[in-house]
Design an enzyme around this catalytic site. Structure first.
Site, mmCIF file in Angstrom:
data_model
loop_
_atom_site.group_PDB
_atom_site.id
_atom_site.type_symbol
_atom_site.label_atom_id
_atom_site.label_comp_id
_atom_site.label_asym_id
_atom_site.label_seq_id
_atom_site.Cartn_x
_atom_site.Cartn_y
_atom_site.Cartn_z
ATOM 1 C CE1 TYR A 88 10.523 -0.411 1.772
ATOM 2 C CE2 TYR A 88 9.493 -0.982 -0.322
ATOM 3 C CZ TYR A 88 10.013 -1.367 0.907
ATOM 4 O OH TYR A 88 10.036 -2.699 1.250
ATOM 5 C CG ASP A 89 8.108 1.855 -4.919
ATOM 6 O OD1 ASP A 89 8.029 0.973 -4.036
ATOM 7 O OD2 ASP A 89 7.115 2.428 -5.391
ATOM 8 C CE LYS A 104 -0.119 -1.860 -6.367
ATOM 9 N NZ LYS A 104 -0.107 -1.112 -5.096
ATOM 10 C CD GLU A 129 -8.393 -6.430 -11.562
ATOM 11 O OE1 GLU A 129 -8.207 -6.215 -10.353
ATOM 12 O OE2 GLU A 129 -8.487 -7.563 -12.044
HETATM 13 P P1 NAD Z 1 2.088 -3.309 -3.719
HETATM 14 O O1 NAD Z 1 1.234 -2.417 -2.926
HETATM 15 O O2 NAD Z 1 3.052 -2.658 -4.634
HETATM 16 O O3 NAD Z 1 1.154 -4.297 -4.580
HETATM 17 C C1 NAD Z 1 0.466 -5.422 -4.072
HETATM 18 C C2 NAD Z 1 -0.838 -5.080 -3.434
HETATM 19 O O4 NAD Z 1 -1.645 -4.305 -4.298
HETATM 20 C C3 NAD Z 1 -1.736 -6.272 -3.144
HETATM 21 O O5 NAD Z 1 -1.350 -6.949 -1.994
HETATM 22 C C4 NAD Z 1 -3.078 -5.613 -2.984
HETATM 23 O O6 NAD Z 1 -3.260 -5.266 -1.636
HETATM 24 C C5 NAD Z 1 -2.945 -4.329 -3.771
HETATM 25 N N1 NAD Z 1 -3.936 -4.139 -4.850
HETATM 26 C C6 NAD Z 1 -4.680 -2.993 -5.014
HETATM 27 N N2 NAD Z 1 -5.504 -3.102 -6.052
HETATM 28 C C7 NAD Z 1 -5.317 -4.347 -6.581
HETATM 29 C C8 NAD Z 1 -5.897 -5.051 -7.663
HETATM 30 N N3 NAD Z 1 -6.819 -4.497 -8.454
HETATM 31 N N4 NAD Z 1 -5.468 -6.305 -7.907
HETATM 32 C C9 NAD Z 1 -4.512 -6.880 -7.137
HETATM 33 N N5 NAD Z 1 -3.911 -6.268 -6.082
HETATM 34 C C10 NAD Z 1 -4.305 -5.011 -5.809
HETATM 35 O O7 NAD Z 1 2.887 -4.313 -2.863
HETATM 36 P P2 NAD Z 1 3.007 -4.453 -1.312
HETATM 37 O O8 NAD Z 1 3.863 -5.637 -1.118
HETATM 38 O O9 NAD Z 1 1.658 -4.407 -0.671
HETATM 39 O O10 NAD Z 1 3.760 -3.141 -0.867
HETATM 40 C C11 NAD Z 1 4.907 -2.707 -1.445
HETATM 41 C C12 NAD Z 1 4.767 -1.233 -1.670
HETATM 42 O O11 NAD Z 1 4.445 -0.587 -0.434
HETATM 43 C C13 NAD Z 1 6.052 -0.640 -2.151
HETATM 44 O O12 NAD Z 1 6.119 -0.648 -3.546
HETATM 45 C C14 NAD Z 1 6.026 0.743 -1.535
HETATM 46 O O13 NAD Z 1 5.448 1.633 -2.471
HETATM 47 C C15 NAD Z 1 5.145 0.597 -0.340
HETATM 48 N N6 NAD Z 1 5.991 0.597 0.874
HETATM 49 C C16 NAD Z 1 6.400 1.794 1.307
HETATM 50 C C17 NAD Z 1 7.203 1.886 2.429
HETATM 51 C C18 NAD Z 1 7.618 3.252 2.919
HETATM 52 O O14 NAD Z 1 8.355 3.327 3.909
HETATM 53 N N7 NAD Z 1 7.170 4.325 2.287
HETATM 54 C C19 NAD Z 1 7.619 0.715 3.094
HETATM 55 C C20 NAD Z 1 7.179 -0.510 2.615
HETATM 56 C C21 NAD Z 1 6.370 -0.562 1.500
#
Ligand code: NAD
Length: 331
Positions: free
Chosen positions: A41-42, A119, A117
């Site tokens: 996805y990424d 994730k 931090e």
């Molecule tokens: P993300 O997960 O890349 O990052 C943002 C999120 O990180 C925040 O909303 C929060 O929930 C989390 N987070 C965890 N620890 C944190 C911390 N210490 N501080 C701040 N935030 C923290 O972004 P997203 O918009 O939630 O999701 C996008 C990601 O989801 C994509 O990069 C992909 O990897 C995944 N995704 C996968 C599919 C798939 O079909 N496999 C589809 C959509 C999204």
């Protein structure tokens, strides 16, 4: 091939990717059942971002780069967030982290501090306390409007129903399912002939978005808090302040956070935590690096989707793909 031919191919690709990524996001966020890996996805998302940078006039209104992707289910009451809940920009290598650090130093000055931090691989939640009492919890949703999950979050034992001080505060963080609970749940589902969850994040999201709180209560969810919306009456002016005061209020924070001043220190933290990740009892999918001081954060500002004062370093592809197998090795 002429320049015009190349442009038509690229524009058609923008449309295809936009459509495809929105489909994947629907399966991931609405059904908690991804059909491709996060790494794939990424990669497609990056390809779309690069094409959109090349042809900004062809960015589609519904492009996943222009909005937070979570779907708001009709089954829940909607909650409008006091301030948007955003996503994070990604870095896939150290060069991109070094650039983030250099840009921050250029805008703020060489003295700027960063907080690193883990994730946490879960879903974000906003929790409101009024006069120290728990009143509401909501999912991120589309960033502006989330789903009311007050009753379900109440079942997470580490979420206090009353803070240790009678303050008004909105705190935000990550709800996650510990690795052992995730494995046990999938085992049980397999035995019952039910579909298993692809990763701890989807299982946490599926568990918190249950219409029956008793189901959520049986899922052993937990929480780490790492941000919030703070009035001037509170003494929180930086990430460091947050990690100092939250425990005093009774709020659970991750203990592996570290203050860094240089790229080299950040790189060392990332390497250390990458090595440690399999020993942790919860899943992490990267490291988040944040500019510490809230006033500096405001100076750096936001894009339509994410703060410019933070970046998420994502773990390497091969490690991400072996997450579930690695979890099995370590539990
Ligand atoms: P993300 O997960 O890349 O990052 C943002 C999120 O990180 C925040 O909303 C929060 O929930 C989390 N987070 C965890 N620890 C944190 C911390 N210490 N501080 C701040 N935030 C923290 O972004 P997203 O918009 O939630 O999701 C996008 C990601 O989801 C994509 O990069 C992909 O990897 C995944 N995704 C996968 C599919 C798939 O079909 N496999 C589809 C959509 C999204």
């Amino acid at each position: 091939m002429t320049k015009d031919d190349q442009q038509s191919i690229d524009v058609a690709r923008i449309e295809t990717l936009t459509h495809q990524l929105n489909d994947y996001a629907y399966q991931y966020y609405a059904l908690d059942n991804p059909s491709i890996s996060d790494t794939e996805y990424d990669k497609l998302y990056r390809e779309l971002q690069d094409l959109e940078t090349k042809y900004p006039t062809f960015i589609q209104a519904e492009s996943p780069t222009q909005r937070v992707g979570d779907v708001v289910s009709e089954a829940f009451t909607k909650v409008t967030h006091s301030q948007p809940m955003m996503s994070l920009a990604n870095a896939f290598n150290f060069e991109e982290v070094a650039k983030f650090v250099a840009d921050a130093k250029k805008s703020i000055g060489d003295q700027v501090q960063f907080v690193c931090e883990l994730k946490i691989d879960g879903l974000s939640v906003a929790i409101q306390y009024e006069n120290g009492r728990y009143v509401r919890a909501a999912t991120r949703g589309d960033g502006v409007v989330g789903e009311d999950i007050t009753n379900n979050v109440r079942t997470i034992k580490s979420v206090p129903m009353k803070l240790r001080q009678d303050i008004d505060i909105e705190v935000r963080g990550e709800i996650y399912m510990p690795k052992d609970a995730f494995l046990a749940l999938n085992e049980k589902r397999e035995e019952a002939g039910l579909p298993t969850f692809a990763n701890p994040r989807n299982s946490a999201a599926g568990s918190i978005r249950q219409l029956d709180s008793k189901v959520t209560a049986g899922r052993n969810l937990n929480i780490f808090l790492y941000s919030g919306v703070f009035s001037d009456q509170l003494p929180i002016r930086s990430q460091q302040d947050l990690f100092k005061y939250f425990p005093d209020y009774g709020l659970r924070v991750n203990p592996l956070t570290r203050v860094c001043e240089t790229f080299e220190e950040i790189q060392a933290y990332i390497e250390e935590m990458t090595a440690k990740r399999h020993e942790l009892s919860y899943g992490i999918d990267g490291i988040v690096i944040k500019v510490d001081d809230f006033a500096d954060q405001e100076t750096l500002g936001y894009t339509v989707k994410a703060p410019k004062w933070a970046i998420a370093y994502k773990f390497q592809a091969e490690e991400v793909e072996t997450t579930i197998r690695d979890i099995e090795w370590t539990v």
